[in-house]
Design a protein around this motif. Structure first.
Motif: not given
Lengths: 394, 73
Positions: A153-181
């Motif tokens: 749906r068009e609705e909510g797509r504007e937030d998608l890249l921020r969500m996906i960025d967080a999702n990729f950060n979660c692949f990281g080691p146990d660091n601040e970026r991972t924990r914040d995401s």
């Protein structure tokens, strides 16, 4: 008992802002240290050279991708229905479902529309003259194209890249970026698993096809939402970063841009060189299933590996003058999309998008000038936050 | 074996997704048909074909193309 040399060690933090700002000197040090280098801070082994990266990715039976993320919590979160983590035969069933729509042969009918849309977007930007290559081009195009193909749906797509960025950060080691995401994963789950259900995905879309594959018994029913998750999380941000690098590298290397203008048959090779030179995915994890001897080092079963795509693509053992951006070099064998069983399932689509944007730029632009790029930091992805550019029309 | 067996290019049709990199690497040995399915044009590889055949194998992004002698199967 045979003598076993232990692997060389390094205390470099390849996930720090400092290294990520300019990772190539650190990658070179790792490559020169050995084919596998223990990263003391993470208790895993970097695989920095082309040869071993290709070997590891090409042999799923010896190297498991179940620990593709560098922390256990996210590996468990992704479930056993993550196509990235799965082995055959489950992997093959899920992969075939993706490939039925993503293989080059399946994308043929989409190509004219993707090219039309690239041309329209780029024409508007050329009229403006100055724009931000990331915000106005790189972040817009894949979200529009891939969002429509998945049937979101068009609705909510504007937030998608921020969500996906967080999702990729979660692949990281146990660091601040991972924990914040991690807290942001709830939004991703809400958008995909709760929101992108069969009835909310457009008829005829790639997303809907996943549920139809489950209906037909091709994949387990529980796998369907996770394949939609794979489409959403893997299919946009990676291409965003490739497109940002595209404008940046062409602006930085005007001789290469003029070369491309003079010979448009180089477009596929040029886009591959952009991918080789700045790999959007920098690292993913693997686990050694049975003792692995490489040169004079043996890693025991269970050892965790950090496979460094971006380093392999700059390995002087494989590439002549690897730090030279050269659109005429033989680069068919770059490893930006990975290799083998878990190679990027969307690589034909990414290529199509990249080549469409490059072609649209060639149609209307004689020179690209760039201001100072601002880097975006993510545990896995390499890309830009912003890049002011001015284009001179033909 | 005393003599190397005749080598052939083998496509794993379950893994092939039609990227066509093999054709780019070795256009004399393999091409994609109208449906993007790979077609092997040289059934039995001579020594002279080997470098190109190896290049085609290496170029396949999903490792669907292999080199094999008849004794391997």
């Amino acid at each position: 008992m045979s003598l076993i040399t232990t692997a060389p060690r390094s205390d470099v933090d390849i996930f720090s802002d400092e290294i990520m700002a300019e990772p190539y000197p650190a990658f070179r040090e790792l490559r020169d240290a050995g084919p596998v280098v223990h990263l003391d801070r993470f208790d895993m082994y970097a695989v920095p050279r082309y040869r071993e990266v290709r070997h590891v990715l090409g042999d799923w039976e010896s190297f498991s991708s179940a620990d593709i993320a560098f922390n256990d919590k996210f590996n468990r979160y992704m479930s056993d229905f993550s196509v990235l983590r799965a082995d055959p035969p489950l992997h093959d069933a899920m992969r075939s479902t993706l490939a039925a729509r993503l293989a080059r042969r399946a994308l043929r009918e989409q190509e004219p529309e993707i090219r039309r849309r690239a041309a329209r977007l780029v024409r508007g930007l050329i009229e403006r003259g100055s724009f931000d290559a990331v915000a106005d081009l790189a972040r817009r195009f894949p979200v529009e194209i891939v969002g429509d193909l998945i049937g979101l749906r068009e609705e909510g797509r504007e937030d998608l890249l921020r969500m996906i960025d967080a999702n990729f950060n979660c692949f990281g080691p146990d660091n601040e970026r991972t924990r914040d995401s991690f807290p942001k994963l709830a939004k991703v789950a809400d958008y995909v698993l709760v929101g992108a259900t069969r009835e909310n995905l457009a008829e005829g879309s790639m997303g809907r096809a996943v549920f139809e594959a489950a209906d037909a018994g091709a994949i387990p029913v529980q796998a369907a939402p996770w394949l939609v998750m794979a489409y959403v999380t893997a299919g946009m941000d990676t291409t965003v970063n490739a497109l940002g690098h595209c404008l940046w590298l062409m602006a930085e290397h005007p001789d290469q841009w003029q070369l491309l203008r003079a010979d448009r048959s180089l477009v596929p090779q040029a886009f591959r060189e952009i991918l080789r030179y700045e790999s959007p995915v920098q690292a993913f994890g693997r686990t050694v299933r049975t003792d692995w001897t490489v040169e004079d080092v043996t890693l025991p079963a269970g050892a965790k590996l950090a496979v460094l795509y971006g380093s392999a693509n700059r390995d002087e053992r494989r590439w002549a003058d690897p730090n030279r951006f050269d659109i005429t070099r033989d680069n068919l064998e770059h490893l930006t999309f990975g290799y083998g069983l878990h190679a990027c399932a969307g690589q034909a689509l990414a290529r199509l998008e990249g080549e469409a944007v490059l072609s649209a730029l060639l149609d209307g632009v004689s020179h690209i000038q760039a201001g100072t790029p601002v880097r975006h930091f993510n545990n896995i992805l390499r890309g830009l936050e912003s890049l002011p550019v001015t284009v001179v029309p033909n | 074996m005393e003599h190397a067996g005749i080598e052939r290019l083998l496509v794993d049709r379950n893994r092939c997704e039609g990227y066509g990199m093999c054709q780019q690497a070795a256009p004399d040995l393999i091409h994609l048909d109208d449906e993007d399915e790979p077609v092997i044009d040289v059934a039995e590889l001579s020594a002279a074909h080997k470098p190109l055949a190896n290049a085609a194998v290496r170029a396949c992004p999903v490792a669907a193309l292999t080199l094999s002698g008849p004794t391997a199967h």
